[in-house]
Design a protein around this motif. Structure first.
Motif, short mmCIF file in Angstrom:
data_model
loop_
_atom_site.label_atom_id
_atom_site.label_comp_id
_atom_site.label_asym_id
_atom_site.label_seq_id
_atom_site.Cartn_x
_atom_site.Cartn_y
_atom_site.Cartn_z
N VAL A 74 19.53 53.98 -48.62
CA VAL A 74 19.41 52.55 -48.39
C VAL A 74 20.29 51.90 -47.26
N GLY A 75 21.27 52.64 -46.84
CA GLY A 75 21.73 52.64 -45.43
C GLY A 75 23.14 51.60 -45.69
N TYR A 76 23.68 51.33 -46.78
CA TYR A 76 24.94 50.47 -47.02
C TYR A 76 25.80 51.08 -46.22
N ARG A 77 27.08 50.42 -45.96
CA ARG A 77 28.11 50.96 -45.29
C ARG A 77 29.07 51.75 -46.24
N GLU A 78 29.76 52.67 -45.69
CA GLU A 78 30.73 53.48 -46.84
C GLU A 78 31.81 52.65 -47.09
N VAL A 79 32.29 53.04 -48.44
CA VAL A 79 33.41 52.40 -49.02
C VAL A 79 34.48 52.38 -48.25
N LYS A 80 34.58 53.52 -47.52
CA LYS A 80 35.95 53.57 -46.64
C LYS A 80 35.45 54.69 -45.66
N PRO A 81 36.25 54.69 -44.46
CA PRO A 81 35.78 55.77 -43.39
C PRO A 81 35.91 57.01 -44.01
N LEU A 82 35.04 58.24 -43.55
CA LEU A 82 34.82 59.26 -44.15
C LEU A 82 35.86 60.35 -43.12
N SER A 83 36.56 61.21 -43.78
CA SER A 83 37.09 62.31 -43.08
C SER A 83 36.05 63.33 -42.49
N ALA A 84 36.60 64.25 -41.58
CA ALA A 84 35.45 65.17 -41.21
C ALA A 84 34.79 65.84 -42.20
#
Length: 358
Positions: A74-84
């Motif tokens: 669906v393309g929504y934003r992540e709940v928080k920035p992701l690590s590598a």
């Protein structure tokens, strides 16, 4: 010899049972396909949520949310920035999970669209109609013999339920608007689904004597009062069907051979019988009339009943469990519950039926 016959009967039952559904592997059954799709989606979402919890230390709700939006694209934003590590896991989940998830959703949608979900839940319209029936007739087997019986009963508006193990005949049964159960009558559940407890009669018309005997025993056990009419292929089969509790046993080959011999020996008699075939005669017909309580015929003699209608004769009387009386005495008093068999032209028979039913 007995062991050989038992093996043959078991083989027949195995074949009959295997015909109840298409043989297409594990996913052949609609129920299994739906269960497989639902289980696969749940496992996929759970695996994705578990990965985010272990790698990103997310809460269960956040991890499940990330798993859903990733697999559904669906393309929504992540709940928080992701690590590598989280980004690598997300890419793997997209590559492996999106295609799998879409396939599982397509399988579930196909089952629902085809209407198979109703069968899976056991609430189809046909099943509801069958469960509401009473005093209907069950026909086991929709071959040449069973088809003739079914069509004749339907022509006289008698409620019929057909049990047929060959799924290829389901479309034909639906086209003829015949209530049916797809499965083997050797199985107790199939007989119960066809309403064996509330049926008035069952016609056992498979092409196997062993199967017919087994079905007869099952039907008699589940409904002691049901009338059982069974087809037999051999003298041994006919004898065993009688021993199993069938009220009437019929050999189509014997009947056909006797009819041909009779046409050679007594052609005029056979011509007359053809004219008087119940429900088919244009010039002469036979009809059975049950004397209901309050009928005008109650208390009258056979002679009086005949006198009220021209071109008609009462040729037989059946009273309770007494043997049928052929050409009853004209002075016999008609009683409630009697069954009169009358012969005459169609108009006279209809007139008599209308008078007695008033």
């Amino acid at each position: 010899m007995a062991q050989k016959e038992n093996r043959g009967a078991n083989a027949n039952r195995s074949r009959a049972g295997s015909d109840s559904a298409p043989q297409s592997g594990f996913l052949g059954s609609p129920a299994r396909r739906l269960l497989f799709a639902i289980t696969g989606i749940v496992v996929l979402l759970g695996a994705g949520a578990a990965g985010y919890i272990l790698i990103e230390e997310m809460t269960f709700l956040d991890a499940l949310y990330m798993s859903v939006i990733t697999i559904s694209t669906v393309g929504y934003r992540e709940v928080k920035p992701l690590s590598a590590e989280g980004q690598i896991f997300t890419m793997v989940l997209i590559v492996t999970g999106v295609g799998t998830g879409l396939y599982l959703l397509a399988v579930a949608a196909e089952v629902v669209i085809e209407g198979q979900l109703r069968d899976f839940l056991g609430i189809s319209a046909m099943q509801r109609k069958i469960h509401q029936l009473e005093k209907h007739v069950i026909v086991c087997g929709f071959g040449r013999f069973g088809r003739v019986v079914t069509e004749e009963l339907k022509r006289h508006d008698v409620p019929v339920v057909v049990i047929e193990s060959n799924p290829a005949l389901e479309k034909e049964l639906s086209r003829l608007e015949v209530l049916h159960v797809n499965g083997s009558a050797l199985e107790d559940e199939i007989l119960e689904e066809a309403g064996i407890q509330s049926a008035r009669a069952i016609v056992v018309a498979t092409d196997s004597d062993a199967d017919n005997v087994y079905i007869t025993l099952s039907a008699r056990e589940k409904n002691p009062g049901i009338a059982i009419h069974a087809r037999g292929e051999s003298e041994t089969g006919l004898r065993r069907l009688k021993s199993a509790g069938a009220n009437q046993v019929i050999s189509a080959y014997q009947r056909g051979g006797m009819r041909i011999a009779s046409m050679i020996l007594r052609p005029a008699v056979v011509d007359f019988l053809e004219l008087a075939t119940p429900g088919h005669g244009d010039e002469i017909d036979l009809e059975e009339i049950e004397i209901e309580p309050g009928s005008h015929a109650v208390g009258k003699t056979i002679e009086a009943v005949e006198r009220g209608t021209a071109k008609l004769r009462v040729v037989a009387l059946k009273r309770g469990d007494d043997p049928i009386s052929i050409i009853p005495d004209p002075g016999t008093i008609v009683k409630e519950g009697d069954h009169l068999v009358a012969i005459g032209d169609a108009e006279s028979l209809k007139h008599l039926a209308d008078i007695l039913e008033e």
